[in-house]
Design an enzyme around this catalytic site. Structure first.
Site, PDB file in Angstrom:
ATOM      1  N   HIS A  24       6.735  -0.524   3.132  1.00  0.00           N
ATOM      2  CA  HIS A  24       6.724   0.632   3.346  1.00  0.00           C
ATOM      3  C   HIS A  24       5.449   1.411   3.382  1.00  0.00           C
ATOM      4  O   HIS A  24       4.295   1.002   2.823  1.00  0.00           O
ATOM      5  CB  HIS A  24       7.474   1.275   2.131  1.00  0.00           C
ATOM      6  CG  HIS A  24       6.881   1.127   0.878  1.00  0.00           C
ATOM      7  ND1 HIS A  24       6.543  -0.061   0.081  1.00  0.00           N
ATOM      8  CD2 HIS A  24       6.310   2.099   0.006  1.00  0.00           C
ATOM      9  CE1 HIS A  24       6.023   0.369  -1.245  1.00  0.00           C
ATOM     10  NE2 HIS A  24       5.777   1.566  -1.164  1.00  0.00           N
TER      11      HIS A  24
ATOM     12  N   TYR B   5     -24.054   1.141  -8.213  1.00  0.00           N
ATOM     13  CA  TYR B   5     -24.857   1.912  -7.175  1.00  0.00           C
ATOM     14  C   TYR B   5     -23.787   2.594  -6.452  1.00  0.00           C
ATOM     15  O   TYR B   5     -24.181   3.745  -6.096  1.00  0.00           O
ATOM     16  CB  TYR B   5     -25.711   0.943  -6.342  1.00  0.00           C
ATOM     17  CG  TYR B   5     -26.271   1.516  -5.427  1.00  0.00           C
ATOM     18  CD1 TYR B   5     -27.536   2.421  -5.651  1.00  0.00           C
ATOM     19  CD2 TYR B   5     -26.139   1.738  -4.104  1.00  0.00           C
ATOM     20  CE1 TYR B   5     -28.257   2.911  -4.930  1.00  0.00           C
ATOM     21  CE2 TYR B   5     -26.597   2.508  -3.144  1.00  0.00           C
ATOM     22  CZ  TYR B   5     -27.801   3.211  -3.433  1.00  0.00           C
ATOM     23  OH  TYR B   5     -28.546   3.735  -2.420  1.00  0.00           O
TER      24      TYR B   5
ATOM     25  N   HIS C 214       8.167  -4.285  -1.145  1.00  0.00           N
ATOM     26  CA  HIS C 214       8.923  -4.195   0.428  1.00  0.00           C
ATOM     27  C   HIS C 214       8.191  -3.132   1.500  1.00  0.00           C
ATOM     28  O   HIS C 214       7.212  -2.203   0.943  1.00  0.00           O
ATOM     29  CB  HIS C 214      10.203  -2.998  -0.200  1.00  0.00           C
ATOM     30  CG  HIS C 214      11.210  -2.860   0.966  1.00  0.00           C
ATOM     31  ND1 HIS C 214      12.591  -3.602   0.786  1.00  0.00           N
ATOM     32  CD2 HIS C 214      10.998  -2.595   2.039  1.00  0.00           C
ATOM     33  CE1 HIS C 214      13.130  -3.181   1.919  1.00  0.00           C
ATOM     34  NE2 HIS C 214      12.342  -2.594   2.730  1.00  0.00           N
TER      35      HIS C 214
ATOM     36  N   CYS D 291      15.241  -4.211  -5.931  1.00  0.00           N
ATOM     37  CA  CYS D 291      14.342  -3.349  -5.110  1.00  0.00           C
ATOM     38  C   CYS D 291      14.840  -1.806  -4.762  1.00  0.00           C
ATOM     39  O   CYS D 291      15.991  -1.909  -4.200  1.00  0.00           O
ATOM     40  CB  CYS D 291      13.839  -4.090  -3.784  1.00  0.00           C
ATOM     41  SG  CYS D 291      13.035  -3.073  -2.661  1.00  0.00           S
TER      42      CYS D 291
ATOM     43  N   CYS E  60      15.193  -1.566  -0.764  1.00  0.00           N
ATOM     44  CA  CYS E  60      16.208  -2.350   0.209  1.00  0.00           C
ATOM     45  C   CYS E  60      17.543  -1.489   0.416  1.00  0.00           C
ATOM     46  O   CYS E  60      17.956  -0.519  -0.492  1.00  0.00           O
ATOM     47  CB  CYS E  60      16.518  -3.590  -0.341  1.00  0.00           C
ATOM     48  SG  CYS E  60      15.306  -4.894  -0.486  1.00  0.00           S
TER      49      CYS E  60
ATOM     50  N   SER F 251       3.211  -0.856  -5.950  1.00  0.00           N
ATOM     51  CA  SER F 251       4.082  -1.409  -6.958  1.00  0.00           C
ATOM     52  C   SER F 251       5.237  -2.017  -6.551  1.00  0.00           C
ATOM     53  O   SER F 251       5.987  -2.625  -7.185  1.00  0.00           O
ATOM     54  CB  SER F 251       4.427  -0.275  -7.827  1.00  0.00           C
ATOM     55  OG  SER F 251       4.978   0.825  -7.093  1.00  0.00           O
TER      56      SER F 251
ATOM     57  N   HIS G 249      13.028  -7.253   2.938  1.00  0.00           N
ATOM     58  CA  HIS G 249      12.506  -6.903   1.812  1.00  0.00           C
ATOM     59  C   HIS G 249      11.071  -8.113   2.336  1.00  0.00           C
ATOM     60  O   HIS G 249      10.060  -7.834   1.674  1.00  0.00           O
ATOM     61  CB  HIS G 249      13.180  -7.448   0.744  1.00  0.00           C
ATOM     62  CG  HIS G 249      12.155  -7.170  -0.561  1.00  0.00           C
ATOM     63  ND1 HIS G 249      12.234  -6.167  -1.264  1.00  0.00           N
ATOM     64  CD2 HIS G 249      11.937  -8.160  -1.276  1.00  0.00           C
ATOM     65  CE1 HIS G 249      11.489  -6.110  -2.474  1.00  0.00           C
ATOM     66  NE2 HIS G 249      11.283  -7.625  -2.447  1.00  0.00           N
TER      67      HIS G 249
ATOM     68  N   ASN H  39      -0.355   1.706   1.336  1.00  0.00           N
ATOM     69  CA  ASN H  39      -0.813   0.885   0.394  1.00  0.00           C
ATOM     70  C   ASN H  39      -0.377  -0.598   0.488  1.00  0.00           C
ATOM     71  O   ASN H  39       0.886  -0.557  -0.132  1.00  0.00           O
ATOM     72  CB  ASN H  39      -0.752   1.557  -1.023  1.00  0.00           C
ATOM     73  CG  ASN H  39      -1.895   2.413  -1.188  1.00  0.00           C
ATOM     74  OD1 ASN H  39      -2.962   2.335  -0.729  1.00  0.00           O
ATOM     75  ND2 ASN H  39      -1.771   3.204  -2.405  1.00  0.00           N
TER      76      ASN H  39
ATOM     77  N   GLN I  25       3.613   5.766   3.331  1.00  0.00           N
ATOM     78  CA  GLN I  25       4.035   7.324   2.640  1.00  0.00           C
ATOM     79  C   GLN I  25       3.464   8.160   3.513  1.00  0.00           C
ATOM     80  O   GLN I  25       2.503   8.119   4.392  1.00  0.00           O
ATOM     81  CB  GLN I  25       3.449   7.424   1.331  1.00  0.00           C
ATOM     82  CG  GLN I  25       3.737   6.337   0.342  1.00  0.00           C
ATOM     83  CD  GLN I  25       3.534   6.610  -1.330  1.00  0.00           C
ATOM     84  OE1 GLN I  25       3.437   7.755  -1.738  1.00  0.00           O
ATOM     85  NE2 GLN I  25       2.896   5.665  -1.797  1.00  0.00           N
TER      86      GLN I  25
HETATM   87 ZN   LIG Z   1      13.105  -4.334  -0.800  1.00  0.00          ZN
END
Ligand SMILES: [Zn+2]
Length: 340
Positions: A167, A317, A165, A52, A55, A162, A114, A154, A169
């Site tokens: 987080h 619609y 972990h 990751c 991390c 993606s 994590h 997100n 932005q």
């Molecule tokens: Zn991580």
């Protein structure tokens, strides 16, 4: 319930913050409720993942090594959508109009762990994230080229995130993005006409009715907005009139953290899954003006519809007309409130 028609017949509701409408079709929600017992993979992630890039102690793709951070950790996005020193230009070629956009994008790790999400963190731990948002907002706002700061998260692969972990932005830029521009106009028009806060007056009405309130403490309210589009959309609103998150005291920050904790925990319980969503804080521009018409707030837009595996799609619609929902805001409130 003030108006039972709203629970029985199709109608559209007005979003006071954007000036847009959402179509509500409550009769369709009376179809049999299916799929709520579908199996969900609740795989337990490790507290540390050597692959990751978020991390602590790990090396990011650009070669930088993350420090052994212990609470929130911020770095400038290695693959930013906006850049500080890109070329300034404008295109005004008949009906072809464009302008350059500059900005600074950052990543905020909420925890070194994590395996966690905000729902697994204590209010005290979330408070540190709130303090980090405040510090970053302040630093970015001091930059004369930065006129708006968008804080968001997100969460979940279904939202296109993606990396699991925990987080979020921060994208900051020189102009107002579309959603903020709409809310700026609506709040300004209301303030100029009534000399009071649009969202403050709305909150007073909701607190009186108690129909869409999920949770409140001394300083914050968690509610499903009357005009919610997503099935379990919610909003956290400060009771005091505050233009941006810097108006929030340290004591209020802990109450805000509690509100985040309450709603994210309820979300996870709703379909017994780590609940995906996009959340974000809308607040006053950082253009040097007082922006007294602004009342900051945080929204959660979760995509799940009736189970951990049934997602709402904005198609047909909704792409060509307006957003539409079946389950009413009031039904969503009841479901979420039962989980507190
Ligand atoms: Zn991580």
């Amino acid at each position: 319930m003030t108006n039972t028609n709203l629970q029985d017949y199709s109608h559209k509701r007005y979003n006071i913050l954007t000036g847009e409408w959402v179509l509500v079709s409550p009769h369709r929600a009376k179809r049999p409720w299916q799929g709520q017992n579908e199996a969900v993979s609740n795989e337990k992630r490790p507290s540390y993942d050597e692959t990751c890039y978020l991390c602590a102690g790990n090396t990011r793709i650009n070669g930088e090594v993350n420090p052994k951070y212990t609470d929130a950790f911020v770095f400038t996005n290695d693959f930013a959508a906006l850049q500080k020193d890109s070329k300034t230009f404008a295109v005004n070629d008949g009906l072809l109009v464009a302008q350059s956009e500059t900005g600074i994008c950052k990543v905020v790790c909420f925890s070194p762990d994590h395996s966690k999400s905000l729902a697994d963190m204590t209010p005290k731990e979330i408070e540190k994230v709130v303090f980090t948002w405040q510090k970053e907002f302040k630093d970015l706002a001091e930059n004369s080229d930065i006129n708006y700061v968008q804080i968001f998260e997100n969460k979940g692969a279904v939202m296109g995130c993606s990396n699991p972990h925990p987080h979020g932005q921060i994208w900051s830029q020189s102009t107002l993005p579309n959603e903020v521009d709409k809310k700026n106009t609506q709040q300004l028009n209301y303030f100029n006409k009534n000399n009071s806060s649009l969202l403050g007056d709305y909150l007073a009405q909701e607190l009186e009715k108690q129909e869409r309130i999920i949770f409140e403490n001394d300083e914050f309210v968690v509610l499903v907005p009357f005009w919610a589009v997503w099935p379990f959309e919610t909003m956290i609103v400060p009771k005091k009139h505050q233009a941006n998150i810097l108006d929030m005291s340290a004591e209020q920050a802990l109450q805000y953290a509690e509100a985040i904790s309450v709603i994210t925990k309820a979300y996870d319980k709703l379909f017994n899954t780590s609940f995906p969503y996009s959340s974000g804080i809308h607040q006053a521009p950082t253009d040097g003006n007082e922006n007294k018409h602004w009342h900051w707030h945080m929204s959660f837009y979760p995509p799940l519809l009736r189970s951990a595996t049934v997602k709402k799609f904005m198609v047909g619609y909704e792409m060509f007309g307006s957003p539409q929902r079946d389950i009413t805001a009031e039904s969503a409130v009841k479901m979420l409130r039962d989980l507190l």
